[in-house]
Every structure is written in C-alpha cells, then in structure tokens.
Design an enzyme around this catalytic site. Structure first.
Site, short mmCIF file in Angstrom:
data_model
loop_
_atom_site.label_atom_id
_atom_site.label_comp_id
_atom_site.label_asym_id
_atom_site.label_seq_id
_atom_site.Cartn_x
_atom_site.Cartn_y
_atom_site.Cartn_z
N TYR A 196 34.17 31.81 18.81
CA TYR A 196 33.70 30.43 18.74
C TYR A 196 34.64 29.58 17.91
O TYR A 196 35.22 30.05 16.92
CB TYR A 196 32.32 30.37 18.07
CG TYR A 196 31.17 30.75 18.97
CD1 TYR A 196 30.58 29.82 19.80
CD2 TYR A 196 30.69 32.05 18.97
CE1 TYR A 196 29.50 30.16 20.61
CE2 TYR A 196 29.62 32.41 19.78
CZ TYR A 196 29.04 31.46 20.60
OH TYR A 196 27.99 31.81 21.41
N TYR A 224 30.95 39.43 22.30
CA TYR A 224 31.50 39.50 20.94
C TYR A 224 30.61 40.34 20.04
O TYR A 224 29.41 40.45 20.25
CB TYR A 224 31.71 38.09 20.36
CG TYR A 224 30.47 37.20 20.30
CD1 TYR A 224 29.56 37.30 19.25
CD2 TYR A 224 30.24 36.24 21.28
CE1 TYR A 224 28.44 36.48 19.18
CE2 TYR A 224 29.12 35.42 21.22
CZ TYR A 224 28.24 35.54 20.17
OH TYR A 224 27.13 34.73 20.12
N ARG A 263 27.04 41.02 21.59
CA ARG A 263 26.29 40.13 22.48
C ARG A 263 26.84 40.25 23.90
O ARG A 263 28.06 40.27 24.09
CB ARG A 263 26.45 38.65 22.06
CG ARG A 263 25.88 38.25 20.70
CD ARG A 263 24.39 38.46 20.51
NE ARG A 263 23.52 38.29 21.68
CZ ARG A 263 23.11 37.12 22.16
NH1 ARG A 263 23.46 36.00 21.59
NH2 ARG A 263 22.31 37.05 23.20
N HIS A 286 27.47 35.11 27.23
CA HIS A 286 26.36 34.18 27.40
C HIS A 286 26.81 32.75 27.17
O HIS A 286 27.78 32.48 26.46
CB HIS A 286 25.21 34.51 26.45
CG HIS A 286 25.59 34.41 25.00
ND1 HIS A 286 26.22 35.44 24.34
CD2 HIS A 286 25.45 33.42 24.10
CE1 HIS A 286 26.46 35.09 23.09
NE2 HIS A 286 26.01 33.84 22.90
N HIS A 312 24.98 29.19 25.83
CA HIS A 312 23.78 28.58 25.25
C HIS A 312 23.45 27.29 26.00
O HIS A 312 24.35 26.49 26.26
CB HIS A 312 24.02 28.25 23.77
CG HIS A 312 24.28 29.45 22.91
ND1 HIS A 312 23.29 30.07 22.19
CD2 HIS A 312 25.43 30.14 22.64
CE1 HIS A 312 23.83 31.09 21.51
NE2 HIS A 312 25.11 31.15 21.76
#
Ligand SMILES: [Fe+2]
Lengths: 185, 231
Positions: B97, B136, B146, B149, B151
């Site tokens: 991120y 990640y 995770r 995905h 959000h």
C-alpha cells in the site's frame, strides 16, 4: 427476487487511502480536495460550533487508523435541505492521538428527537461500521426517545458531548468501562 | 437478510479490543437514517475510476495485470441503487500500500496511488479499471496472508445503508485461510464477496474482466424489517 446483503468487511488500516487520500499522502489526488471536508457551506445559517474528541480502544489506546463520518440536520431540522452532501462530513483521525475536529452548525431537533449528529466509525478491527450519535449537554434532551431508552447514566453520558467554552468534546470508546453506546440503525 | 460478521472475531486479533462488549441498541429509523448525502457526477474526474492511470505520470501506467471490475449496486430486493458514490482502495501488484505505515518489502510503484471512485449509473452499474492487487502478509497469527482484495466503500440512498466491504478473486487459495474473510462465517456471504472471471466482457489481447455485484440493505420502505439479526 431477494438477494443476500454483501457482508461487511473491516475497512482495515488503510481506509484513509480510499476515503481521505490526500491526508494519507497521495499528493494532489482528486485535485487535492478531500471529500466531506466541509459539513456546510460557509454561508449556512445557524450557530457555528466545533466538536473535537478522540477515538479509543478497550485499553484506552488511540485508534489512529479510524475514519469517522457525520450526518446531521441543518439549523431548521432538515436533512439534506438542498440535496447534495450538505450536513455530511468525513474525518481521518490524526496519526498520533486519534483526534478529530469538526466545524459545523448546531442542528435543530426533529419531532421528539433532540439535536444530534450521527456518527459512523470504521477502522482496522471493526468488522461492521459502528453507528452512534453526538448529543449536546446544553440542549434539551429529556424527550429524546433514544436517550430515554438508556437507563444507565454512564452509558447515557457516552452519547452527550460536553460544552467547554466555544466547543464541545465528544470521545468515542469502542470498548470497556466507558464504552460508547452503539446503534443498530 | 444480513450475513455480517460479529463484532468480536478473536481469530482476527485487532477485533479483540475494538469490538463493543455491549449489544447494539436498536431504534426505528427516522428521517436521518432514511436520508443521506448525494454526490453529483460533477464531482468525478474522467480518470477517477481508472487506477491504472489516475496516479501515473502522463503517458505512464501502473505495473501489474490489467483488469476491469464491474457489476451492479443493488438492494436486497434486487433493485438498482443508482447515482451513488463508490470508492475503492487497494495494494499495488506486489501487495504494497502507498501508506506511511505499510513497510512490506514489496516496492512501491511510482505510477500507482491505489484509490479510485465512481458514481453508479441509472441502472446501478459501475466499472473500474485497475491492476490486480497482490496478496500481502500481515501481523496477526504469525504467518497470515490476505487474499488479493479491493476495498469498496458504498453509499446507498440512506445513511443506514452505508457499507464498507472487500472484494476477493475467484479461486484465491487464501480465501479459506484468512481470518478477516472468515469473520463472516457463512459460505454464502463469502461467495457474495468473491468476484467471478467474466470472459464475456474480457477484452481480447487487452484486459480481463471480473464481475462483482454489491448488495445493500433494503431502502427506506423495507429498512424496518431488514434490521440486523443476532445483535
Ligand atoms: Fe487491504
């Protein structure tokens, strides 16, 4: 045909990227304008005021990755008086103390409902966004049906912002002895 | 009907101190729950929905598998929810991120910001273009990853419909292993959060399409009978 609601999933630790990208460090995203920065246009009629506070977990640790949204009536008790997003705001809490600051006008009550601001809280560790309300300790709250439904005075006081000079303080406690009352709206 | 996760899901460790101990207090929806903010198309820039280029230098593009994600925003009665704001955020193709607190060793991509937005059309339809995010690792149980995905932040027509969720990709082996996905507990709920490969809308020699519908609680008239259950 009915369909199952999409299940909520936590907003995670990086909700600020999606909802307040400039705050999160994405320089000049969306022209540098953060959605929900202003609750009302500056010429809105009413008593302007400031609400500040923090957001804490069950150990009293600041929840620094939270995002808060606010929704309220105007000074005559109308929601979305002109359509659009007036009366709505959004804040990333700060990265050190998880504090927020909201500049807005005091809403009017509606029917028996005392003046209040609706709040929605998301963060890492919150599986389903939490709804609550900010009432005001110098307003007439005794007829309000929600407040009347809460017997415990400590619980009740969790929904009432305290006036301090020209601003109100309203802290949010996700869990514990001072846990905020959260709502199934 | 709602299949939302409980507040406390201990396998997802962050929920332990961030879940209320007390029950949610129910109240009938009032004017303020049935109304909500609206956002005009004027808000949305031409590239806001395109994460491949909306943070990139002129002429450049984000690195990764190019995909389109599209579908409808509906309510429980399968009625379209038109003209509402959707916002998206995600990690880059390496699972990193763009955030001060993300220190994962996968490098940042200077042409990828990781957020986008759009407004549904009159049929509740939306689409976005992006690169497929990487899975990640995250600090939870020692070796948790995770699933890939995106959000999603969704407005409805009323405040009570406000929703944040995550979209997963069909076939991801991390889906059954992830404590956040499994917070929902019900296989139908997880299926509902899983985007399907959509070859009919995949552009040959260009990008793959994934289909993902988002279903909100019923609107004003039906809100009352659609209260959350088990809370
Ligand atoms: Fe994520």
């Amino acid at each position: 045909m009915t369909r199952f609601q999409s299940a909520s999933q936590t907003a995670g630790p990086y909700v600020h990227i999606g909802c307040t990208p400039n705050f999160a460090g994405l320089e000049n995203m969306y022209g540098g304008h953060e959605l929900g920065a202003e609750m009302f246009s500056s010429d809105a009629v009413g008593a302007w005021m400031t609400v500040t506070g923090g957001d804490f977990d069950g150990d009293g640790i600041p929840v620094t990755d939270a995002m808060l949204e606010f929704w309220q009536a105007d000074a005559s008790g109308r929601y979305a008086p002109h359509g659009g997003s007036e009366g709505w705001g959004r804040r990333a809490v700060d990265a050190e103390e998880a504090r927020y600051k909201l500049r807005t006008i005091l809403p009017a009550g509606l029917g028996c409902e005392a003046p209040h601001i609706k709040v929605w809280i998301v963060a890492r560790g919150i599986n389903l966004g939490l709804h609550t309300r900010i009432y005001f300790d110098d307003q007439d709250n005794w007829q309000d049906p929600l407040l009347a439904a809460i017997d415990d005075p400590v619980r009740k006081s969790s929904l009432i912002a305290t006036r301090d000079g020209d601003h109100y303080n309203f802290d949010i406690h996700l869990q514990g002895d001072y846990e905020t009352v959260f709502l199934n709206v | 009907m709602g299949l939302h996760p409980q507040a406390l899901t201990p396998d997802y460790r962050s929920s332990r101190l961030r879940s209320p101990n007390q029950k949610l207090l129910s109240l009938p929806p009032g004017q303020g729950e049935l109304t909500g903010p609206t956002f005009g198309h004027g808000l949305i820039g031409p590239n806001d929905h395109d994460l491949i280029i909306n943070y990139a230098a002129p002429g450049a593009a984000a690195i990764g598998e190019q995909i389109m994600v599209h579908g409808h925003l509906l309510d429980e009665n399968a009625r379209p929810v038109p003209q509402v704001l959707l916002e998206f955020w995600q990690a880059n193709a390496g699972g990193r991120y763009r955030h001060q607190k993300d220190s994962y060793l996968a490098p940042l991509d200077s042409n990828f910001g990781g957020c986008g937005r759009t407004i549904t059309d009159n049929d509740g339809y939306y689409s976005l273009r992006t690169v497929r995010p990487g899975p990640y690792p995250w600090p939870n149980g020692g070796n948790d990853w995770r699933p890939a995905h995106i959000h999603f932040s969704c407005f409805g027509t009323g405040w009570a419909q406000r929703l944040i969720t995550q979209m997963y990709f069909e076939g991801d082996p991390h889906i059954p292993l992830c404590p956040i996905v499994q917070s929902t507990a019900d296989p139908k709920a997880i299926e509902g959060l899983t985007a399907r490969l959509d070859m009919a809308n995949t552009e040959p020699m260009n990008f793959r399409a994934f289909r993902f519908d988002v279903i909100l609680r019923g609107k004003a008239s039906t809100l009352f009978e659609n209260k959350l259950e088990g809370n």
